[in-house]
Each structure stands twice: as structure tokens, then as C-alpha cells.
Design a protein around this motif. Structure first.
Motif, short mmCIF file in Angstrom:
data_model
loop_
_atom_site.label_atom_id
_atom_site.label_comp_id
_atom_site.label_asym_id
_atom_site.label_seq_id
_atom_site.Cartn_x
_atom_site.Cartn_y
_atom_site.Cartn_z
N GLU A 45 -2.38 -3.94 0.22
CA GLU A 45 -3.33 -3.41 1.22
C GLU A 45 -2.76 -3.55 2.63
OE1 GLU A 45 -7.39 -4.38 1.04
OE2 GLU A 45 -7.60 -3.89 -1.09
N LYS B 124 -1.04 3.02 9.25
CA LYS B 124 -2.17 3.72 9.86
C LYS B 124 -1.91 4.16 11.30
CE LYS B 124 -4.64 -0.44 11.42
NZ LYS B 124 -5.79 -1.33 11.16
N ASP C 47 -1.87 -0.54 5.14
CA ASP C 47 -2.50 -0.61 6.47
C ASP C 47 -1.46 -0.47 7.58
OD1 ASP C 47 -5.14 -1.16 7.84
OD2 ASP C 47 -3.92 -2.75 8.75
N LYS D 173 -8.02 5.68 3.30
CA LYS D 173 -9.15 4.98 3.92
C LYS D 173 -8.72 4.27 5.21
CE LYS D 173 -12.85 1.60 3.09
NZ LYS D 173 -12.71 0.99 4.43
N SER D 174 -7.60 3.56 5.13
CA SER D 174 -7.09 2.83 6.30
C SER D 174 -6.81 3.78 7.46
CB SER D 174 -5.82 2.07 5.91
OG SER D 174 -5.36 1.31 6.99
N ALA E 269 -5.60 5.99 -2.19
CA ALA E 269 -6.96 5.65 -1.78
C ALA E 269 -6.96 4.62 -0.65
CB ALA E 269 -7.75 5.12 -2.97
N ILE E 270 -6.12 3.60 -0.77
CA ILE E 270 -6.05 2.55 0.27
C ILE E 270 -5.53 3.13 1.57
CG2 ILE E 270 -4.96 0.37 0.93
CD1 ILE E 270 -4.75 -0.29 -2.08
N LEU F 160 -8.03 6.95 7.94
CA LEU F 160 -9.25 7.59 8.45
C LEU F 160 -10.10 6.61 9.27
CD1 LEU F 160 -10.35 9.75 5.37
CD2 LEU F 160 -9.20 10.52 7.47
N ASP F 161 -10.18 5.36 8.82
CA ASP F 161 -10.93 4.35 9.58
C ASP F 161 -10.31 4.14 10.96
OD1 ASP F 161 -12.68 4.00 7.50
OD2 ASP F 161 -11.83 2.10 6.80
N ARG G 178 -3.42 14.19 6.14
CA ARG G 178 -3.71 14.00 4.71
C ARG G 178 -2.50 14.36 3.85
NH1 ARG G 178 -9.19 13.54 3.09
NH2 ARG G 178 -10.61 13.47 4.88
#
Length: 253
Positions: free
Chosen positions: A191, A198, A195, A231-232, A227-228, A234-235, A204
Motif C-alpha cells: 500500500e 500518487k 501510495d 484509490k490513492s 485498486a490500491i 483519486l483521493d 487512469r
């Protein structure tokens, strides 16, 4: 003001010339980057092009902290560059760091390294989806980042402008990290590794390419990594966009 200099052993005989580059920083050299607190200039050391990064004198509190507790940004840049090269991660060759010190702690400081003539940065890959050989570059960059993670290097400023890319002309590319003073050296779980991508602001499509290559290198599931990472990313984008929106609202008031 007392001056401390630490020189790469390969450049020990050029200590005086390196000090001269710092002494003459204001009068000589060509500005490469001018920030609010830091300035980078290019100059020459016996015919070799070098970069001199100037760090403005910190505030009173930080001047004491950098003098007694934490290494200065110049020193960290120098020492981190040495660690990167020792572990096979490219960065411009470090030559020296120089610190001015007084009773009030750290004053101005300088980091000097060799200049790299690069072809583009990671930023171009973001803005141009049709950039030549984009997929291959992204895959090689992912492999470069994986190698960095395996060496326990968590580059906290892994952002678009901090990787210089050199086209070797044979379908292969070299990647050089710059702006090195914010790093952690630690084991990284999957993770944390995802991260770390990011701040590069990948699209995408880029997320898919990075996740697929990292899965290939680690034997992890592509679906899990995708998926990880998505999400990282987009957040992070939402957080930065919200921050910019709030700043604009406050300026209007």
C-alpha cells in the motif's frame, strides 16, 4: 561567518574551487530555477557544468534545529544522493555541500552536483497521451521506482518535475531523481509503495500501465495493485483540487 564544507572524495582536490562557486553565487552563473526560498544556478567547475542549489537562511527556530538536531537540506541532499548512487538509483553526481554557521545556528547553505542534460521530465508524459513510446517509458519508470522501493527508499517528493529522463536512443531510458532532501529509508508494504506514485498525478490509463508492470515485478495481483493505486491517486487529486478551490474562495473574500 564560519563555513563548513563536505566534499565528495572524487573532488577533494577541487575544494577551493567549490567554495568559490558558493562565494560567487550571487554574481556568477545562470539561473535554472528561482523559487521563493531556494535558487538553482548552473556554473562551471574547470569546464564541467554543475548545478548549485542555494538554500535561504532558515528562520530562527529552524536555524537552531538544523544546527543541533536535524541535518540541513543541503547536507541531506548530498548524503541522500550518495545513498541513491550506492544502491544503483541514478541522481546527478554529488560534489559537495556547504553550510554557513553562526551563534544563531545554520545560515545560508549550498548543494553542488553535476549538471544533467536531460530530454524530458515525467510531466510531459502526463500532459501528452500521444508522447512517443509513452507505454515503454512508463513501464521502465515503474521498474526504476520498484528498484528504489526494494532499496528501502521512500522518496516523499516523487512528483512530475523531480525525475529527469534521458533518452538513450535504443528504446531504453535513464531516470535521475532530483530535489532529494525529503526521503525516508524504510521497508515499504504494497500500500505504501502504491501510495508513493500518487504525487505523479497519473491518469487512469497510466495507473493501469503502472499497476500491470508493478504486478509483473512483484508477483502480486494486478487487480489488487490497480485498486490500491487508483484509490490513492483519486483521493490525492480530490484533496489537492479541494485545497485549490478553498484558496480561491478565501482570496475572493
Amino acid at each position: 561567518m564560519p563555513v563548513h564544507i563536505c566534499v565528495n572524495p572524487l573532488y577533494d582536490s577541487k575544494k577551493e574551487q567549490l567554495l568559490q562557486l558558493a562565494d560567487n553565487f550571487e554574481q556568477e552563473g545562470k539561473i535554472l530555477v528561482k523559487g521563493s526560498r531556494n535558487i538553482i544556478k548552473t556554473n562551471y567547475l574547470e569546464g564541467d557544468k554543475v548545478n548549485i542549489k542555494y538554500f535561504k537562511k532558515p528562520n530562527f527556530f529552524n536555524a537552531i534545529v538544523y544546527s543541533l538536531i536535524r541535518p540541513s537540506k543541503a547536507r541531506r541532499s548530498f548524503e541522500y544522493a550518495q545513498y541513491l548512487l550506492k544502491n544503483g538509483i541514478l541522481t546527478p553526481q554529488p560534489l559537495a555541500y556547504i553550510e554557513e554557521k553562526s551563534g544563531a545556528g545554520l545560515g545560508e547553505s549550498y548543494y553542488i552536483c553535476r549538471h544533467i542534460d536531460y530530454d524530458f521530465t515525467f510531466r510531459e508524459l502526463i500532459h501528452d497521451p500521444l508522447f512517443p513510446n509513452r507505454k515503454a517509458i512508463l513501464e521502465q519508470f515503474t521498474e526504476f521506482t520498484y528498484k528504489m522501493h526494494e532499496a528501502r527508499i521512500n522518496f516523499l517528493d516523487h512528483s512530475p518535475g523531480n525525475t529527469l529522463i534521458v533518452d538513450k536512443g535504443d528504446g531504453n531510458y535513464d531516470f535521475y531523481l532530483i530535489d532529494l532532501n525529503r526521503m525516508k529509508f524504510e521497508d515499504m508494504g504494497i500500500e505504501a509503495r502504491m501510495d508513493n506514485f500518487k504525487k505523479l498525478w497519473p491518469s487512469r490509463t497510466m495507473v493501469k500501465i503502472i499497476a500491470a508492470k508493478y504486478a509483473e515485478l512483484t508477483g502480486k495481483s494486478y487487480e489488487e495493485l490497480h485498486a490500491i493505486l487508483l484509490k490513492s491517486t483519486l483521493d490525492f487529486k480530490r484533496k489537492i483540487t479541494k485545497k485549490k478551490y478553498l484558496k480561491r474562495k478565501l482570496k475572493k473574500k
